[in-house]
Design a protein around this motif. Structure first.
Motif, PDB file in Angstrom:
ATOM      1  N   VAL A  83       9.047  26.389  18.406  1.00  0.00           N
ATOM      2  CA  VAL A  83       9.497  27.566  17.679  1.00  0.00           C
ATOM      3  C   VAL A  83      10.797  28.099  18.265  1.00  0.00           C
ATOM      4  O   VAL A  83      11.088  27.922  19.464  1.00  0.00           O
ATOM      5  N   VAL A  84      11.569  28.758  17.393  1.00  0.00           N
ATOM      6  CA  VAL A  84      12.796  29.470  17.778  1.00  0.00           C
ATOM      7  C   VAL A  84      12.831  30.753  16.974  1.00  0.00           C
ATOM      8  O   VAL A  84      12.169  30.866  15.935  1.00  0.00           O
ATOM      9  N   PRO A  85      13.606  31.749  17.412  1.00  0.00           N
ATOM     10  CA  PRO A  85      13.787  32.947  16.596  1.00  0.00           C
ATOM     11  C   PRO A  85      14.464  32.607  15.280  1.00  0.00           C
ATOM     12  O   PRO A  85      15.306  31.709  15.200  1.00  0.00           O
ATOM     13  N   LYS A  86      14.102  33.347  14.236  1.00  0.00           N
ATOM     14  CA  LYS A  86      14.684  33.093  12.919  1.00  0.00           C
ATOM     15  C   LYS A  86      16.196  33.263  12.926  1.00  0.00           C
ATOM     16  O   LYS A  86      16.913  32.546  12.216  1.00  0.00           O
ATOM     17  N   GLN A  87      16.721  34.230  13.723  1.00  0.00           N
ATOM     18  CA  GLN A  87      18.158  34.496  13.725  1.00  0.00           C
ATOM     19  C   GLN A  87      18.967  33.354  14.301  1.00  0.00           C
ATOM     20  O   GLN A  87      20.191  33.316  14.147  1.00  0.00           O
ATOM     21  N   ALA A  88      18.286  32.397  14.952  1.00  0.00           N
ATOM     22  CA  ALA A  88      19.023  31.250  15.495  1.00  0.00           C
ATOM     23  C   ALA A  88      19.313  30.200  14.428  1.00  0.00           C
ATOM     24  O   ALA A  88      20.097  29.277  14.661  1.00  0.00           O
ATOM     25  N   VAL A  89      18.697  30.339  13.239  1.00  0.00           N
ATOM     26  CA  VAL A  89      18.829  29.331  12.205  1.00  0.00           C
ATOM     27  C   VAL A  89      19.916  29.745  11.210  1.00  0.00           C
ATOM     28  O   VAL A  89      19.927  30.897  10.738  1.00  0.00           O
ATOM     29  N   LEU A  90      20.834  28.809  10.929  1.00  0.00           N
ATOM     30  CA  LEU A  90      21.888  29.016   9.938  1.00  0.00           C
ATOM     31  C   LEU A  90      21.617  28.124   8.739  1.00  0.00           C
ATOM     32  O   LEU A  90      20.942  27.088   8.855  1.00  0.00           O
ATOM     33  N   THR A  91      22.168  28.514   7.596  1.00  0.00           N
ATOM     34  CA  THR A  91      22.100  27.679   6.396  1.00  0.00           C
ATOM     35  C   THR A  91      23.507  27.245   6.038  1.00  0.00           C
ATOM     36  O   THR A  91      24.385  28.084   5.752  1.00  0.00           O
ATOM     37  N   GLN A  92      23.715  25.966   6.081  1.00  0.00           N
ATOM     38  CA  GLN A  92      25.028  25.397   5.751  1.00  0.00           C
ATOM     39  C   GLN A  92      24.825  24.254   4.763  1.00  0.00           C
ATOM     40  O   GLN A  92      24.074  23.315   5.039  1.00  0.00           O
TER      41      GLN A  92
END
Length: 524
Positions: A444-453
Protein backbone atom coordinates in the motif's frame (compact mmCIF):
# COMPACT_ATOMS: atom_id res chain seq x y z
CA UNK A 1 3.44 15.37 7.88
CA UNK A 2 3.74 18.30 10.27
CA UNK A 3 3.10 21.98 9.34
CA UNK A 4 6.76 22.93 9.76
CA UNK A 5 7.68 20.22 7.22
CA UNK A 6 5.30 21.77 4.67
CA UNK A 7 6.79 25.22 5.36
CA UNK A 8 10.32 23.94 4.99
CA UNK A 9 9.46 22.10 1.79
CA UNK A 10 7.74 25.19 0.39
CA UNK A 11 10.75 27.37 1.10
CA UNK A 12 13.02 24.81 -0.55
CA UNK A 13 10.84 24.73 -3.64
CA UNK A 14 10.82 28.56 -3.86
CA UNK A 15 14.58 28.66 -3.54
CA UNK A 16 14.88 26.03 -6.25
CA UNK A 17 12.58 27.97 -8.57
CA UNK A 18 14.46 31.22 -7.90
CA UNK A 19 17.71 29.50 -8.79
CA UNK A 20 16.17 28.22 -12.01
CA UNK A 21 14.98 31.75 -12.85
CA UNK A 22 18.40 33.17 -12.18
CA UNK A 23 20.06 30.59 -14.34
CA UNK A 24 17.64 31.27 -17.15
CA UNK A 25 18.83 34.89 -17.32
CA UNK A 26 22.40 33.69 -17.67
CA UNK A 27 21.76 31.24 -20.43
CA UNK A 28 24.64 30.24 -22.68
CA UNK A 29 24.93 27.86 -25.57
CA UNK A 30 25.69 24.95 -23.20
CA UNK A 31 22.80 24.34 -20.61
CA UNK A 32 24.00 23.41 -17.10
CA UNK A 33 22.48 20.24 -15.45
CA UNK A 34 19.12 20.64 -13.64
CA UNK A 35 19.24 21.04 -9.90
CA UNK A 36 17.73 18.30 -7.69
CA UNK A 37 14.05 18.82 -6.93
CA UNK A 38 13.11 18.82 -3.27
CA UNK A 39 10.55 16.09 -2.52
CA UNK A 40 8.88 14.36 0.41
CA UNK A 41 8.72 10.56 0.35
CA UNK A 42 7.17 7.65 2.16
CA UNK A 43 7.82 3.92 2.07
CA UNK A 44 5.57 1.40 0.39
CA UNK A 45 4.41 -0.86 3.24
CA UNK A 46 2.58 -4.12 3.86
CA UNK A 47 -0.90 -3.60 5.22
CA UNK A 48 -4.14 -5.68 5.29
CA UNK A 49 -6.49 -4.36 2.64
CA UNK A 50 -10.14 -5.14 2.15
CA UNK A 51 -11.89 -5.30 -1.18
CA UNK A 52 -15.15 -3.45 -0.61
CA UNK A 53 -18.35 -2.35 -2.26
CA UNK A 54 -19.66 1.06 -1.24
CA UNK A 55 -23.31 1.27 -0.34
CA UNK A 56 -25.47 4.26 0.62
CA UNK A 57 -28.96 4.27 2.00
CA UNK A 58 -31.39 5.05 4.81
CA UNK A 59 -31.60 3.38 8.22
CA UNK A 60 -34.76 1.46 9.05
CA UNK A 61 -35.81 -0.73 12.00
CA UNK A 62 -34.54 -4.29 11.80
CA UNK A 63 -37.12 -7.06 11.38
CA UNK A 64 -38.81 -7.46 14.75
CA UNK A 65 -37.28 -4.23 16.09
CA UNK A 66 -40.42 -2.11 15.83
CA UNK A 67 -43.97 -2.67 16.93
CA UNK A 68 -47.34 -1.01 16.59
CA UNK A 69 -49.31 -1.49 19.78
CA UNK A 70 -53.06 -1.68 19.26
CA UNK A 71 -55.78 -2.80 21.65
CA UNK A 72 -56.97 -6.36 20.90
CA UNK A 73 -60.40 -5.32 22.14
CA UNK A 74 -62.54 -2.33 21.32
CA UNK A 75 -62.90 0.09 24.19
CA UNK A 76 -62.24 3.56 25.50
CA UNK A 77 -58.69 4.40 26.52
CA UNK A 78 -58.49 5.03 30.24
CA UNK A 79 -54.80 5.99 30.30
CA UNK A 80 -51.76 6.34 28.03
CA UNK A 81 -48.68 6.21 30.26
CA UNK A 82 -45.86 7.21 27.87
CA UNK A 83 -45.07 9.98 25.41
CA UNK A 84 -43.09 10.16 22.20
CA UNK A 85 -39.38 9.81 22.88
CA UNK A 86 -39.82 7.90 26.15
CA UNK A 87 -37.72 4.81 26.71
CA UNK A 88 -39.76 1.70 27.59
CA UNK A 89 -38.80 -1.81 28.65
CA UNK A 90 -40.31 -5.02 27.29
CA UNK A 91 -43.40 -5.89 29.36
CA UNK A 92 -43.87 -2.36 30.68
CA UNK A 93 -47.49 -1.16 30.85
CA UNK A 94 -47.91 1.65 28.33
CA UNK A 95 -51.70 2.09 28.10
CA UNK A 96 -54.92 0.86 29.74
CA UNK A 97 -58.33 0.33 28.14
CA UNK A 98 -61.53 0.41 30.21
CA UNK A 99 -61.73 -3.21 31.38
CA UNK A 100 -65.01 -3.27 33.34
CA UNK A 101 -67.03 -5.21 30.70
CA UNK A 102 -64.28 -7.79 30.47
CA UNK A 103 -64.10 -8.11 34.26
CA UNK A 104 -67.85 -8.80 34.36
CA UNK A 105 -67.42 -11.51 31.72
CA UNK A 106 -64.59 -13.00 33.77
CA UNK A 107 -66.74 -13.11 36.94
CA UNK A 108 -69.59 -14.74 35.02
CA UNK A 109 -67.23 -17.33 33.54
CA UNK A 110 -65.82 -18.09 37.01
CA UNK A 111 -69.33 -18.66 38.42
CA UNK A 112 -70.21 -20.95 35.50
CA UNK A 113 -67.00 -22.89 36.10
CA UNK A 114 -67.81 -23.40 39.79
CA UNK A 115 -71.32 -24.67 38.91
CA UNK A 116 -69.91 -27.06 36.31
CA UNK A 117 -67.31 -28.34 38.78
CA UNK A 118 -70.03 -29.05 41.35
CA UNK A 119 -72.10 -30.96 38.79
CA UNK A 120 -69.01 -32.88 37.70
CA UNK A 121 -68.27 -33.79 41.31
CA UNK A 122 -71.82 -35.10 41.77
CA UNK A 123 -71.52 -37.10 38.56
CA UNK A 124 -68.26 -38.61 39.82
CA UNK A 125 -69.88 -39.57 43.12
CA UNK A 126 -72.79 -41.20 41.26
CA UNK A 127 -70.33 -43.04 39.03
CA UNK A 128 -68.35 -44.39 41.98
CA UNK A 129 -71.56 -45.51 43.74
CA UNK A 130 -72.81 -47.23 40.58
CA UNK A 131 -69.44 -48.94 40.09
CA UNK A 132 -69.47 -50.17 43.71
CA UNK A 133 -73.08 -51.40 43.48
CA UNK A 134 -72.45 -53.17 40.20
CA UNK A 135 -69.27 -54.79 41.53
CA UNK A 136 -71.08 -56.01 44.67
CA UNK A 137 -74.02 -57.33 42.62
CA UNK A 138 -71.69 -59.25 40.34
CA UNK A 139 -69.76 -60.66 43.28
CA UNK A 140 -72.95 -61.80 45.03
CA UNK A 141 -74.31 -63.30 41.81
CA UNK A 142 -71.04 -65.17 41.26
CA UNK A 143 -71.20 -66.55 44.83
CA UNK A 144 -74.85 -67.56 44.34
CA UNK A 145 -73.94 -69.34 41.10
CA UNK A 146 -71.12 -71.25 42.76
CA UNK A 147 -73.45 -72.16 45.66
CA UNK A 148 -76.18 -73.39 43.25
CA UNK A 149 -73.65 -75.46 41.31
CA UNK A 150 -72.31 -76.97 44.55
CA UNK A 151 -75.83 -77.72 45.85
CA UNK A 152 -76.74 -79.38 42.55
CA UNK A 153 -73.61 -81.48 42.67
CA UNK A 154 -74.25 -82.59 46.27
CA UNK A 155 -77.95 -83.33 45.66
CA UNK A 156 -77.24 -85.30 42.50
CA UNK A 157 -74.44 -87.19 44.23
CA UNK A 158 -76.67 -88.11 47.16
CA UNK A 159 -79.48 -89.19 44.80
CA UNK A 160 -77.05 -91.37 42.93
CA UNK A 161 -75.95 -93.00 46.18
CA UNK A 162 -79.59 -93.66 47.18
CA UNK A 163 -80.28 -95.13 43.75
CA UNK A 164 -77.28 -97.41 43.93
CA UNK A 165 -78.35 -98.57 47.41
CA UNK A 166 -81.92 -99.37 46.23
CA UNK A 167 -80.59 -101.15 43.17
CA UNK A 168 -78.24 -103.22 45.35
CA UNK A 169 -81.07 -104.24 47.70
CA UNK A 170 -83.22 -105.24 44.73
CA UNK A 171 -80.40 -107.30 43.27
CA UNK A 172 -79.94 -109.06 46.58
CA UNK A 173 -83.62 -109.90 46.80
CA UNK A 174 -83.71 -111.17 43.22
CA UNK A 175 -80.56 -113.24 43.69
CA UNK A 176 -81.87 -115.08 46.85
CA UNK A 177 -79.76 -116.59 49.65
CA UNK A 178 -76.19 -117.62 48.97
CA UNK A 179 -75.00 -121.20 49.69
CA UNK A 180 -73.00 -119.96 52.60
CA UNK A 181 -76.13 -118.38 54.12
CA UNK A 182 -78.14 -121.68 53.72
CA UNK A 183 -75.34 -123.68 55.30
CA UNK A 184 -75.16 -121.18 58.09
CA UNK A 185 -78.96 -121.49 58.63
CA UNK A 186 -78.77 -125.32 58.64
CA UNK A 187 -75.98 -125.21 61.15
CA UNK A 188 -78.08 -122.91 63.34
CA UNK A 189 -80.92 -125.51 63.25
CA UNK A 190 -78.55 -128.32 64.21
CA UNK A 191 -77.18 -126.29 67.07
CA UNK A 192 -80.68 -125.37 68.22
CA UNK A 193 -81.72 -129.08 68.16
CA UNK A 194 -78.67 -130.10 70.13
CA UNK A 195 -79.40 -127.41 72.68
CA UNK A 196 -83.03 -128.50 72.94
CA UNK A 197 -82.08 -132.20 73.37
CA UNK A 198 -79.56 -131.35 76.06
CA UNK A 199 -82.08 -129.17 77.91
CA UNK A 200 -84.71 -131.97 77.64
CA UNK A 201 -82.35 -134.52 79.14
CA UNK A 202 -81.40 -131.99 81.86
CA UNK A 203 -85.09 -131.55 82.68
CA UNK A 204 -85.63 -135.31 83.09
CA UNK A 205 -82.61 -135.54 85.34
CA UNK A 206 -83.74 -132.60 87.48
CA UNK A 207 -87.31 -133.97 87.68
CA UNK A 208 -85.93 -137.32 88.88
CA UNK A 209 -83.89 -135.67 91.50
CA UNK A 210 -86.75 -133.45 92.53
CA UNK A 211 -89.06 -136.44 92.89
CA UNK A 212 -86.51 -138.04 95.12
CA UNK A 213 -86.12 -134.90 97.10
CA UNK A 214 -82.61 -134.03 95.96
CA UNK A 215 -83.21 -130.89 93.86
CA UNK A 216 -85.44 -128.02 94.70
CA UNK A 217 -88.55 -126.81 93.00
CA UNK A 218 -86.64 -123.88 91.68
CA UNK A 219 -84.12 -126.12 89.94
CA UNK A 220 -87.01 -127.92 88.30
CA UNK A 221 -88.57 -124.63 87.13
CA UNK A 222 -85.21 -123.44 85.69
CA UNK A 223 -84.77 -126.63 83.77
CA UNK A 224 -88.29 -126.36 82.35
CA UNK A 225 -87.66 -122.74 81.32
CA UNK A 226 -84.37 -123.62 79.65
CA UNK A 227 -86.10 -126.35 77.66
CA UNK A 228 -88.83 -123.92 76.54
CA UNK A 229 -86.21 -121.37 75.40
CA UNK A 230 -84.27 -124.05 73.52
CA UNK A 231 -87.45 -125.23 71.77
CA UNK A 232 -88.27 -121.61 70.84
CA UNK A 233 -84.76 -121.08 69.46
CA UNK A 234 -85.02 -124.28 67.51
CA UNK A 235 -88.30 -123.16 66.02
CA UNK A 236 -86.83 -119.75 65.13
CA UNK A 237 -83.78 -121.36 63.51
CA UNK A 238 -85.99 -123.74 61.58
CA UNK A 239 -88.17 -120.83 60.40
CA UNK A 240 -85.12 -118.78 59.42
CA UNK A 241 -83.71 -121.73 57.56
CA UNK A 242 -87.06 -122.13 55.84
CA UNK A 243 -87.15 -118.42 54.89
CA UNK A 244 -83.63 -118.50 53.52
CA UNK A 245 -84.39 -121.54 51.45
CA UNK A 246 -87.72 -120.07 50.26
CA UNK A 247 -86.08 -116.73 49.09
CA UNK A 248 -87.61 -113.20 49.10
CA UNK A 249 -91.29 -112.71 49.09
CA UNK A 250 -92.88 -111.14 45.93
CA UNK A 251 -94.10 -108.16 47.90
CA UNK A 252 -90.55 -107.48 49.21
CA UNK A 253 -89.21 -107.62 45.67
CA UNK A 254 -91.97 -105.27 44.49
CA UNK A 255 -91.22 -102.88 47.36
CA UNK A 256 -87.53 -102.95 46.43
CA UNK A 257 -88.35 -102.17 42.83
CA UNK A 258 -90.52 -99.26 43.96
CA UNK A 259 -87.61 -97.95 46.02
CA UNK A 260 -85.37 -98.14 42.94
CA UNK A 261 -87.93 -96.19 40.89
CA UNK A 262 -88.28 -93.63 43.67
CA UNK A 263 -84.46 -93.28 43.80
CA UNK A 264 -84.32 -92.75 40.03
CA UNK A 265 -87.02 -90.13 40.20
CA UNK A 266 -85.24 -88.47 43.11
CA UNK A 267 -82.04 -88.35 41.00
CA UNK A 268 -83.89 -86.77 38.09
CA UNK A 269 -85.54 -84.24 40.41
CA UNK A 270 -82.19 -83.41 41.99
CA UNK A 271 -80.63 -82.89 38.56
CA UNK A 272 -83.58 -80.84 37.30
CA UNK A 273 -83.88 -78.76 40.47
CA UNK A 274 -80.13 -78.18 40.52
CA UNK A 275 -80.10 -77.16 36.84
CA UNK A 276 -82.97 -74.77 37.46
CA UNK A 277 -81.23 -73.13 40.40
CA UNK A 278 -77.95 -72.89 38.46
CA UNK A 279 -79.76 -71.35 35.48
CA UNK A 280 -81.49 -68.92 37.81
CA UNK A 281 -78.11 -67.97 39.33
CA UNK A 282 -76.61 -67.49 35.86
CA UNK A 283 -79.51 -65.26 34.89
CA UNK A 284 -78.96 -63.20 38.03
CA UNK A 285 -75.23 -62.96 37.19
CA UNK A 286 -75.99 -61.78 33.65
CA UNK A 287 -78.35 -59.17 35.04
CA UNK A 288 -75.67 -58.04 37.47
CA UNK A 289 -73.10 -57.88 34.68
CA UNK A 290 -75.54 -55.94 32.51
CA UNK A 291 -75.48 -53.37 35.27
CA UNK A 292 -72.14 -52.38 33.69
CA UNK A 293 -74.18 -50.64 31.01
CA UNK A 294 -75.65 -48.40 33.66
CA UNK A 295 -72.16 -47.81 35.00
CA UNK A 296 -71.01 -46.95 31.47
CA UNK A 297 -73.86 -44.49 31.16
CA UNK A 298 -72.82 -42.91 34.46
CA UNK A 299 -69.24 -42.78 33.23
CA UNK A 300 -70.31 -41.09 29.99
CA UNK A 301 -72.28 -38.61 32.03
CA UNK A 302 -69.27 -37.95 34.27
CA UNK A 303 -67.03 -37.50 31.20
CA UNK A 304 -69.54 -35.13 29.68
CA UNK A 305 -69.57 -33.10 32.87
CA UNK A 306 -65.77 -33.11 32.90
CA UNK A 307 -65.73 -31.81 29.34
CA UNK A 308 -68.17 -29.15 30.42
CA UNK A 309 -65.77 -28.19 33.20
CA UNK A 310 -62.93 -27.99 30.68
CA UNK A 311 -65.04 -25.82 28.42
CA UNK A 312 -65.91 -23.55 31.32
CA UNK A 313 -62.21 -23.39 32.25
CA UNK A 314 -61.42 -22.38 28.67
CA UNK A 315 -64.20 -19.79 28.84
CA UNK A 316 -62.73 -18.42 32.06
CA UNK A 317 -59.23 -18.31 30.61
CA UNK A 318 -60.57 -16.56 27.53
CA UNK A 319 -62.46 -14.06 29.69
CA UNK A 320 -59.39 -13.45 31.87
CA UNK A 321 -57.24 -13.10 28.77
CA UNK A 322 -59.73 -10.64 27.34
CA UNK A 323 -59.57 -8.72 30.61
CA UNK A 324 -55.76 -8.81 30.38
CA UNK A 325 -56.02 -7.40 26.87
CA UNK A 326 -57.20 -4.18 28.48
CA UNK A 327 -53.64 -3.67 29.76
CA UNK A 328 -51.34 -2.85 26.84
CA UNK A 329 -47.66 -3.76 27.38
CA UNK A 330 -44.58 -3.00 25.37
CA UNK A 331 -43.61 -6.11 23.37
CA UNK A 332 -39.99 -4.97 23.18
CA UNK A 333 -37.58 -2.49 24.72
CA UNK A 334 -37.14 0.69 22.76
CA UNK A 335 -38.23 4.26 22.18
CA UNK A 336 -41.79 5.48 21.67
CA UNK A 337 -41.75 6.88 18.14
CA UNK A 338 -45.46 7.69 17.81
CA UNK A 339 -48.43 8.26 20.12
CA UNK A 340 -51.56 8.12 17.98
CA UNK A 341 -54.35 8.05 20.61
CA UNK A 342 -54.94 9.77 23.94
CA UNK A 343 -57.04 8.98 27.02
CA UNK A 344 -60.73 9.09 26.17
CA UNK A 345 -60.22 8.03 22.56
CA UNK A 346 -61.80 4.81 21.33
CA UNK A 347 -59.22 2.08 20.75
CA UNK A 348 -59.67 -0.91 18.48
CA UNK A 349 -57.45 -3.58 16.86
CA UNK A 350 -57.09 -1.58 13.62
CA UNK A 351 -55.72 1.63 15.18
CA UNK A 352 -52.29 1.56 16.88
CA UNK A 353 -52.17 3.43 20.15
CA UNK A 354 -48.37 3.63 20.20
CA UNK A 355 -45.42 2.76 18.00
CA UNK A 356 -42.14 1.55 19.54
CA UNK A 357 -38.76 1.04 17.90
CA UNK A 358 -35.61 -0.58 19.29
CA UNK A 359 -32.87 1.93 18.33
CA UNK A 360 -30.16 -0.65 18.88
CA UNK A 361 -31.43 -2.88 16.08
CA UNK A 362 -31.26 -1.06 12.76
CA UNK A 363 -30.71 -2.06 9.16
CA UNK A 364 -29.21 -0.04 6.36
CA UNK A 365 -31.28 -0.43 3.20
CA UNK A 366 -29.16 0.41 0.16
CA UNK A 367 -29.55 0.12 -3.59
CA UNK A 368 -26.49 -1.22 -5.41
CA UNK A 369 -25.77 -1.38 -9.12
CA UNK A 370 -26.35 -4.88 -10.36
CA UNK A 371 -22.63 -5.45 -11.05
CA UNK A 372 -21.79 -4.57 -7.43
CA UNK A 373 -24.74 -6.46 -5.97
CA UNK A 374 -23.67 -9.61 -7.82
CA UNK A 375 -20.52 -9.71 -5.68
CA UNK A 376 -22.29 -9.28 -2.37
CA UNK A 377 -23.31 -12.33 -0.32
CA UNK A 378 -25.40 -12.75 2.77
CA UNK A 379 -23.24 -12.82 5.91
CA UNK A 380 -20.52 -10.47 4.59
CA UNK A 381 -19.24 -7.98 7.15
CA UNK A 382 -19.50 -4.25 6.62
CA UNK A 383 -18.26 -1.01 8.18
CA UNK A 384 -20.98 1.61 8.57
CA UNK A 385 -20.35 5.36 8.69
CA UNK A 386 -22.60 8.38 8.94
CA UNK A 387 -22.31 12.12 9.41
CA UNK A 388 -23.72 11.78 12.92
CA UNK A 389 -20.89 9.38 13.80
CA UNK A 390 -18.11 11.79 12.80
CA UNK A 391 -15.06 9.58 12.29
CA UNK A 392 -16.49 6.57 14.09
CA UNK A 393 -17.56 3.37 12.35
CA UNK A 394 -20.06 0.72 13.41
CA UNK A 395 -19.96 -2.97 12.62
CA UNK A 396 -22.52 -4.38 10.21
CA UNK A 397 -23.41 -7.61 8.46
CA UNK A 398 -25.31 -8.28 5.24
CA UNK A 399 -28.58 -10.04 6.10
CA UNK A 400 -30.37 -9.89 2.76
CA UNK A 401 -29.51 -9.55 -0.93
CA UNK A 402 -32.53 -8.90 -3.12
CA UNK A 403 -33.21 -9.44 -6.79
CA UNK A 404 -32.18 -7.03 -9.54
CA UNK A 405 -34.91 -4.57 -10.48
CA UNK A 406 -35.09 -4.87 -14.31
CA UNK A 407 -36.30 -1.28 -14.64
CA UNK A 408 -33.62 0.41 -12.54
CA UNK A 409 -30.90 -2.28 -12.74
CA UNK A 410 -30.47 -1.81 -8.99
CA UNK A 411 -30.32 -4.47 -6.32
CA UNK A 412 -31.49 -3.96 -2.74
CA UNK A 413 -29.11 -4.97 0.04
CA UNK A 414 -29.97 -4.94 3.75
CA UNK A 415 -27.20 -4.58 6.32
CA UNK A 416 -27.79 -5.17 10.03
CA UNK A 417 -26.08 -2.39 11.98
CA UNK A 418 -24.79 -2.71 15.53
CA UNK A 419 -25.97 0.46 17.28
CA UNK A 420 -25.46 -0.25 21.01
CA UNK A 421 -25.30 3.39 22.11
CA UNK A 422 -28.19 4.51 19.95
CA UNK A 423 -26.08 7.04 18.02
CA UNK A 424 -27.95 6.32 14.79
CA UNK A 425 -31.65 6.98 14.40
CA UNK A 426 -34.32 5.58 12.14
CA UNK A 427 -34.39 7.67 8.96
CA UNK A 428 -30.71 8.72 9.10
CA UNK A 429 -28.62 8.37 5.97
CA UNK A 430 -25.55 6.18 6.27
CA UNK A 431 -22.86 4.54 4.15
CA UNK A 432 -21.33 1.11 4.37
CA UNK A 433 -18.24 -0.55 2.99
CA UNK A 434 -19.21 -4.14 2.38
CA UNK A 435 -16.07 -6.27 2.73
CA UNK A 436 -15.89 -8.69 -0.17
CA UNK A 437 -12.45 -10.09 0.64
CA UNK A 438 -9.35 -9.21 2.67
CA UNK A 439 -5.75 -9.31 1.38
CA UNK A 440 -3.66 -9.69 4.55
CA UNK A 441 -0.30 -8.69 3.01
CA UNK A 442 -1.09 -5.98 0.46
CA UNK A 443 1.49 -3.42 -0.75
CA UNK A 444 0.00 0.00 0.00
CA UNK A 445 0.89 3.66 -0.54
CA UNK A 446 -0.96 6.90 0.24
CA UNK A 447 -3.45 7.89 -2.44
CA UNK A 448 -1.72 11.28 -2.92
CA UNK A 449 1.38 9.48 -4.16
CA UNK A 450 -0.50 8.22 -7.23
CA UNK A 451 -0.67 10.32 -10.42
CA UNK A 452 -2.79 9.78 -13.52
CA UNK A 453 -0.96 10.28 -16.78
CA UNK A 454 -2.37 9.36 -20.14
CA UNK A 455 -5.12 7.32 -18.46
CA UNK A 456 -2.54 5.35 -16.50
CA UNK A 457 -1.76 5.29 -12.82
CA UNK A 458 1.90 6.05 -12.02
CA UNK A 459 4.07 6.74 -9.00
CA UNK A 460 7.59 8.12 -8.70
CA UNK A 461 10.12 6.09 -6.74
CA UNK A 462 13.47 7.42 -5.52
CA UNK A 463 16.21 5.07 -6.63
CA UNK A 464 19.59 4.42 -5.09
CA UNK A 465 21.04 6.82 -7.70
CA UNK A 466 19.07 9.73 -6.20
CA UNK A 467 16.86 9.99 -9.25
CA UNK A 468 13.08 9.80 -9.57
CA UNK A 469 11.91 6.82 -11.58
CA UNK A 470 8.40 6.67 -12.95
CA UNK A 471 6.54 3.35 -12.35
CA UNK A 472 3.33 2.27 -14.00
CA UNK A 473 1.19 0.64 -11.28
CA UNK A 474 -1.94 -1.50 -11.10
CA UNK A 475 -4.15 -0.31 -8.26
CA UNK A 476 -6.48 -2.39 -6.13
CA UNK A 477 -8.64 -1.73 -3.09
CA UNK A 478 -8.81 1.56 -1.25
CA UNK A 479 -9.05 1.95 2.51
CA UNK A 480 -9.07 5.39 4.04
CA UNK A 481 -6.11 7.31 2.60
CA UNK A 482 -4.37 4.15 1.43
CA UNK A 483 -4.53 2.39 -1.91
CA UNK A 484 -3.39 -1.12 -2.75
CA UNK A 485 -0.69 -1.44 -5.44
CA UNK A 486 -0.97 -4.86 -6.98
CA UNK A 487 1.83 -4.39 -9.51
CA UNK A 488 4.62 -1.90 -10.09
CA UNK A 489 6.34 -1.42 -6.72
CA UNK A 490 7.57 -3.55 -3.87
CA UNK A 491 7.46 -3.20 -0.10
CA UNK A 492 10.15 -0.76 1.09
CA UNK A 493 10.28 1.28 -2.13
CA UNK A 494 10.72 5.00 -1.40
CA UNK A 495 7.67 6.56 -3.04
CA UNK A 496 7.49 10.32 -3.64
CA UNK A 497 4.57 11.80 -1.74
CA UNK A 498 5.00 15.56 -2.45
CA UNK A 499 6.77 17.26 -5.35
CA UNK A 500 6.09 14.56 -7.95
CA UNK A 501 4.04 16.85 -10.16
CA UNK A 502 7.23 18.73 -11.22
CA UNK A 503 9.20 15.60 -11.98
CA UNK A 504 10.15 13.72 -15.08
CA UNK A 505 11.55 10.23 -15.27
CA UNK A 506 15.24 10.18 -14.29
CA UNK A 507 15.31 13.64 -12.74
CA UNK A 508 17.50 14.22 -9.71
CA UNK A 509 15.64 14.70 -6.46
CA UNK A 510 16.50 15.77 -2.98
CA UNK A 511 14.54 14.10 -0.19
CA UNK A 512 13.60 16.79 2.27
CA UNK A 513 11.63 14.51 4.63
CA UNK A 514 9.81 11.22 4.79
CA UNK A 515 6.13 11.17 5.74
CA UNK A 516 4.34 8.92 8.27
CA UNK A 517 2.60 5.86 6.79
CA UNK A 518 -1.10 5.34 7.32
CA UNK A 519 -0.55 2.21 9.40
CA UNK A 520 1.07 4.24 12.18
CA UNK A 521 4.79 3.74 11.39
CA UNK A 522 7.20 6.70 11.08
CA UNK A 523 9.31 6.81 7.89
CA UNK A 524 11.49 9.79 8.89
Amino acid sequence: MKIRDFAFLGMALLIGLAGCSHNSTDESDSSPPLEAVAVQTTLATIHPMASVVHAHGRLEPAPGADAKIASPIAGRLRAVLVREGDLVQAGEVVAIVDERPQQAQSLSAAAALRAAEAQAQQANFALKAAEADQANAVQLAQLALKSAELDRENAVQQAKIDLETAQTELKKLLAGARPQEIAQADQAVVQAKATRDRDAAELERVRFLYEHGIDSKRDLDDAQTALQVAEANLESAQQQDSLIRAGARPEDIQAARLRVQQAQQALQRAQADGDAKVQEAKTALRQAEQGALQVLAKKQEALAMQRTVQQKQADLLAAEATADYAVLRAPLSGVVTARNLNPGDMADPSTPVLEITDPNRLILVAQLPAEDGARVRKGMEAKVTSEVLSARTLAGRVISVGQVNPQTNLQEVQIAVSNPKGLLKVGDFASADIILAVTPHAVVVPKQAVLTQENKSVVFVVGNDGEAHQRDVLLGSEQGNLVEVRRGIAPGDQVILLGQYELSDGQKVKVISQGQDESGGNNS
